[in-house]
Design an enzyme around this catalytic site. Sequence first.
Site, PDB file in Angstrom:
ATOM      1  N   LYS A  41       0.849  -1.207   0.000  1.00 48.63           N
ATOM      2  CA  LYS A  41       0.000   0.000   0.000  1.00 48.63           C
ATOM      3  C   LYS A  41       0.880   1.252   0.000  1.00 48.63           C
ATOM      4  O   LYS A  41       0.685   2.164  -0.799  1.00 48.63           O
ATOM      5  CB  LYS A  41      -0.892   0.014   1.232  1.00 48.63           C
ATOM      6  CG  LYS A  41      -1.569   1.371   1.500  1.00 48.63           C
ATOM      7  CD  LYS A  41      -2.458   1.351   2.712  1.00 48.63           C
ATOM      8  CE  LYS A  41      -1.745   1.651   3.981  1.00 48.63           C
ATOM      9  NZ  LYS A  41      -1.499   3.068   4.272  1.00 48.63           N
ATOM     10  N   ARG A 116      -4.632  10.673   4.194  1.00 53.48           N
ATOM     11  CA  ARG A 116      -3.488  11.563   4.395  1.00 53.48           C
ATOM     12  C   ARG A 116      -2.570  11.522   3.189  1.00 53.48           C
ATOM     13  O   ARG A 116      -1.961  12.521   2.812  1.00 53.48           O
ATOM     14  CB  ARG A 116      -2.753  11.109   5.641  1.00 53.48           C
ATOM     15  CG  ARG A 116      -1.442  11.745   5.778  1.00 53.48           C
ATOM     16  CD  ARG A 116      -0.696  11.287   6.973  1.00 53.48           C
ATOM     17  NE  ARG A 116       0.677  11.656   6.829  1.00 53.48           N
ATOM     18  CZ  ARG A 116       1.120  12.904   6.867  1.00 53.48           C
ATOM     19  NH1 ARG A 116       0.270  13.869   7.067  1.00 53.48           N
ATOM     20  NH2 ARG A 116       2.384  13.173   6.722  1.00 53.48           N
ATOM     21  N   CYS A 140      -5.033  12.018  12.451  1.00 54.14           N
ATOM     22  CA  CYS A 140      -5.729  10.740  12.588  1.00 54.14           C
ATOM     23  C   CYS A 140      -5.415  10.219  13.982  1.00 54.14           C
ATOM     24  O   CYS A 140      -4.761  10.877  14.786  1.00 54.14           O
ATOM     25  CB  CYS A 140      -5.272   9.772  11.506  1.00 54.14           C
ATOM     26  SG  CYS A 140      -3.546   9.471  11.572  1.00 54.14           S
ATOM     27  N   ARG A 145      -0.665  14.979  11.859  1.00 57.81           N
ATOM     28  CA  ARG A 145       0.106  14.529  10.686  1.00 57.81           C
ATOM     29  C   ARG A 145       0.494  15.767   9.871  1.00 57.81           C
ATOM     30  O   ARG A 145      -0.031  16.018   8.807  1.00 57.81           O
ATOM     31  CB  ARG A 145      -0.713  13.550   9.856  1.00 57.81           C
ATOM     32  CG  ARG A 145      -1.286  12.367  10.634  1.00 57.81           C
ATOM     33  CD  ARG A 145      -0.246  11.356  11.072  1.00 57.81           C
ATOM     34  NE  ARG A 145       0.426  10.715   9.973  1.00 57.81           N
ATOM     35  CZ  ARG A 145      -0.020   9.609   9.337  1.00 57.81           C
ATOM     36  NH1 ARG A 145      -1.170   9.094   9.716  1.00 57.81           N
ATOM     37  NH2 ARG A 145       0.639   9.080   8.344  1.00 57.81           N
ATOM     38  N   ILE A 147       2.517  18.526   7.492  1.00 55.98           N
ATOM     39  CA  ILE A 147       3.324  18.365   6.269  1.00 55.98           C
ATOM     40  C   ILE A 147       4.314  19.531   6.150  1.00 55.98           C
ATOM     41  O   ILE A 147       4.687  19.937   5.042  1.00 55.98           O
ATOM     42  CB  ILE A 147       2.437  18.258   5.006  1.00 55.98           C
ATOM     43  CG1 ILE A 147       1.483  19.451   4.877  1.00 55.98           C
ATOM     44  CG2 ILE A 147       1.662  16.959   4.974  1.00 55.98           C
ATOM     45  CD1 ILE A 147       0.788  19.502   3.514  1.00 55.98           C
ATOM     46  N   VAL A 352       8.199   7.273  16.499  1.00 63.59           N
ATOM     47  CA  VAL A 352       7.900   7.916  15.214  1.00 63.59           C
ATOM     48  C   VAL A 352       6.637   8.760  15.289  1.00 63.59           C
ATOM     49  O   VAL A 352       6.613   9.904  14.850  1.00 63.59           O
ATOM     50  CB  VAL A 352       7.774   6.857  14.088  1.00 63.59           C
ATOM     51  CG1 VAL A 352       7.384   7.506  12.767  1.00 63.59           C
ATOM     52  CG2 VAL A 352       9.089   6.090  13.946  1.00 63.59           C
ATOM     53  N   ARG A 422      -8.572  -0.372   4.529  1.00 67.54           N
ATOM     54  CA  ARG A 422      -7.671   0.595   3.887  1.00 67.54           C
ATOM     55  C   ARG A 422      -6.358  -0.054   3.504  1.00 67.54           C
ATOM     56  O   ARG A 422      -5.689   0.405   2.582  1.00 67.54           O
ATOM     57  CB  ARG A 422      -7.396   1.766   4.843  1.00 67.54           C
ATOM     58  CG  ARG A 422      -8.622   2.577   5.180  1.00 67.54           C
ATOM     59  CD  ARG A 422      -8.271   3.776   6.013  1.00 67.54           C
ATOM     60  NE  ARG A 422      -7.206   4.557   5.367  1.00 67.54           N
ATOM     61  CZ  ARG A 422      -6.670   5.638   5.933  1.00 67.54           C
ATOM     62  NH1 ARG A 422      -7.068   6.028   7.120  1.00 67.54           N
ATOM     63  NH2 ARG A 422      -5.733   6.312   5.320  1.00 67.54           N
TER      64      ARG A 422
HETATM   65  C1  EPZ Z   1       4.209   6.985   5.918  1.00 65.42           C
HETATM   66  O1  EPZ Z   1       3.462   8.048   6.494  1.00 65.42           O
HETATM   67  C2  EPZ Z   1       3.263   5.796   5.894  1.00 65.42           C
HETATM   68  N1  EPZ Z   1       2.111   6.105   5.059  1.00 65.42           N
HETATM   69  C3  EPZ Z   1       2.815   5.453   7.316  1.00 65.42           C
HETATM   70  O2  EPZ Z   1       2.002   4.283   7.234  1.00 65.42           O
HETATM   71  C4  EPZ Z   1       4.051   5.138   8.148  1.00 65.42           C
HETATM   72  O3  EPZ Z   1       3.663   4.909   9.478  1.00 65.42           O
HETATM   73  C5  EPZ Z   1       5.021   6.326   8.090  1.00 65.42           C
HETATM   74  O4  EPZ Z   1       5.352   6.635   6.720  1.00 65.42           O
HETATM   75  C6  EPZ Z   1       6.321   6.032   8.827  1.00 65.42           C
HETATM   76  O5  EPZ Z   1       6.921   4.905   8.289  1.00 65.42           O
HETATM   77  C7  EPZ Z   1       2.262   6.044   3.714  1.00 65.42           C
HETATM   78  O6  EPZ Z   1       3.325   5.755   3.201  1.00 65.42           O
HETATM   79  C8  EPZ Z   1       1.036   6.350   2.915  1.00 65.42           C
HETATM   80  P1  EPZ Z   1       6.360  10.376   7.937  1.00 65.42           P
HETATM   81  P2  EPZ Z   1       4.067   9.544   6.485  1.00 65.42           P
HETATM   82  O7  EPZ Z   1       6.260  11.601   7.110  1.00 65.42           O
HETATM   83  O8  EPZ Z   1       4.757   9.811   5.202  1.00 65.42           O
HETATM   84  C9  EPZ Z   1       6.214  13.642  11.356  1.00 65.42           C
HETATM   85  C10 EPZ Z   1       0.150   2.909   7.656  1.00 65.42           C
HETATM   86  O9  EPZ Z   1      -0.308   2.399   8.690  1.00 65.42           O
HETATM   87  N2  EPZ Z   1       6.224  14.609  10.245  1.00 65.42           N
HETATM   88  O10 EPZ Z   1       7.604   9.553   7.883  1.00 65.42           O
HETATM   89  O11 EPZ Z   1       3.002  10.459   6.932  1.00 65.42           O
HETATM   90  C11 EPZ Z   1       4.898  12.893  11.428  1.00 65.42           C
HETATM   91  O12 EPZ Z   1       3.948  13.638  12.158  1.00 65.42           O
HETATM   92  C12 EPZ Z   1       0.631   4.350   7.658  1.00 65.42           C
HETATM   93  O13 EPZ Z   1       0.278   2.313   6.560  1.00 65.42           O
HETATM   94  C13 EPZ Z   1       6.332  15.953  10.525  1.00 65.42           C
HETATM   95  O14 EPZ Z   1       6.414  16.352  11.678  1.00 65.42           O
HETATM   96  O15 EPZ Z   1       5.148   9.406   7.651  1.00 65.42           O
HETATM   97  C14 EPZ Z   1       5.277  11.621  12.133  1.00 65.42           C
HETATM   98  O16 EPZ Z   1       5.319  11.854  13.528  1.00 65.42           O
HETATM   99  C15 EPZ Z   1       0.448   5.004   9.017  1.00 65.42           C
HETATM  100  N3  EPZ Z   1       6.318  16.845   9.499  1.00 65.42           N
HETATM  101  C16 EPZ Z   1       6.695  11.360  11.624  1.00 65.42           C
HETATM  102  O17 EPZ Z   1       7.175  12.607  11.110  1.00 65.42           O
HETATM  103  C17 EPZ Z   1       6.232  16.442   8.184  1.00 65.42           C
HETATM  104  O18 EPZ Z   1       6.262  17.310   7.283  1.00 65.42           O
HETATM  105  C18 EPZ Z   1       6.742  10.313  10.524  1.00 65.42           C
HETATM  106  O19 EPZ Z   1       6.016  10.796   9.450  1.00 65.42           O
HETATM  107  C19 EPZ Z   1       6.115  15.073   7.909  1.00 65.42           C
HETATM  108  C20 EPZ Z   1       6.118  14.169   8.955  1.00 65.42           C
END
Ligand code: EPZ
Length: 441
Positions: A41, A116, A140, A145, A147, A352, A422
């Site tokens: 996914k 997201r 969520c 979350r 960006i 994380v 999902r």
């Molecule tokens: C991806 O989410 C995955 N989703 C998540 O899987 C996964 O848990 C996550 O990576 C970590 O491996 C998809 O790939 C669609 P991050 P993403 O940006 O990209 C913070 C599942 O269950 N952060 O690495 O959103 C954020 O809040 C889902 O399949 C910022 O602060 O993860 C989090 O605490 C859940 N600012 C941490 O970093 C930003 O601009 C990790 O987020 C971006 C992120």
Amino acid sequence: MSIISGKTEISHRREESTIYNTMKINGGIPLSGTVKTQGAKNAALPVMAVCLLLRGETLTLDNVPDLYDINTMIETLESLGVTVEVKRDENSSQVIFHTPEELKWEVSETLARKMRASSLVLGPLLANCGKVSLPLPGGCSIGSRPIDLHLKGLKQMGAEIEIQNGVVHASVKGKLRGRRIYLDFPSVGATENLMMAASLAQGETIIENVAREPEIDNLAAVLRCVGVTVETEGAGGVRIIGIDKAHSGRERVIPDRIEASTYILAGVMTNGHIKVEDLVPSHIDAILAKLEEAGAKFSVKKNSVEIFPSKKRLHPVSVKTLPYPGFPTDSQPQMAAALSLARGVSTIEESVFQARFLYAQELNRMGADIQISRDVAIIRGVEGLQGAGVKATDLRAGAALIIAGLSAKGETRVDDMIHVWRGYEAIDKKLRGLGARVELI
Ligand code: EPZ
């Protein structure tokens, strides 16, 4: 087989009519048999967005899983003008994206709030159309979350960004400019968005401290297949040379390491004998290392992991989730479920996300003994779990409750299965194939 309506259908259109929202499980049966891993996914979602870098060209992706989030991404891309063809049969699932010369560049609130990962259209749309409007993704149940890292990198590449009434408005005069960007955190989504934005930028972009999840390599392969130069740069960087026009291409989505690890942990929890096939074992090294430390019995082959019954309960272990190659946060709830049966006290530290322990109170309803103190779960192992009525609070929490229900004595009903649809293709069918007694109601 549609994941939602339970009817066999070829089109990917989601039937809003019947969504099976509860899974009834009669647990206590050791799983046995073989299960195949779906396409990932979290690899499919970003690589589908690569079609937004094209103009009048076609992107073909193989091994795209049939999931609620995939359908949402398809609907989002269709709303932007992409024509999507879904070809699924028993042995293959191919999706073809025909991108028009001119794309739309506004994403609707309904679609953006559904998932997201809709934030992944930001980079490619901005790079290709020079502007994009995207409602901010909602938070969520696993934490806020933001960006901010995505937006900071796009600004460095020359984008003007305004946020009004919860909508991100980004634009750039002419083309984005290649830059050296340092990510404060190896964010998966920020890495993906900026790699796609850099693909049509002027000149070379180097992104440092990038996420190193296998899904990033999959994205690099798809960008290369449409003509973008993507190279690794030093220890933790990636270098991208922007091009003027991307051409048609075809690539394959990698196996879903999180789905695979969920079935592996189901085999461990039910003390069964199962084989999980079509995965890349090295993608789950951290999980397999922890299972070995806990005394689980399994063997690893090139594309499969076989779990064997064990006379002894798992030993307790300490786990800390980290960006790849550390223990994946997406397998944290499922690991907690398995450790709730260990012979002693285990700990899981979630580093994380802010709050990824909502499932603990649901597992405790089944007789587990999990206490949360800030970002650490303290798990006192118990002999066995009892079936109960529980609720999935998010995708991976739902998966953890299902594998707990498979091992528990008696009947478990997991509500709010919408979260599970999902990310887990045909999970009811796959579990029945492993001898589980599950029913959708
Ligand atoms: C991806 O989410 C995955 N989703 C998540 O899987 C996964 O848990 C996550 O990576 C970590 O491996 C998809 O790939 C669609 P991050 P993403 O940006 O990209 C913070 C599942 O269950 N952060 O690495 O959103 C954020 O809040 C889902 O399949 C910022 O602060 O993860 C989090 O605490 C859940 N600012 C941490 O970093 C930003 O601009 C990790 O987020 C971006 C992120």
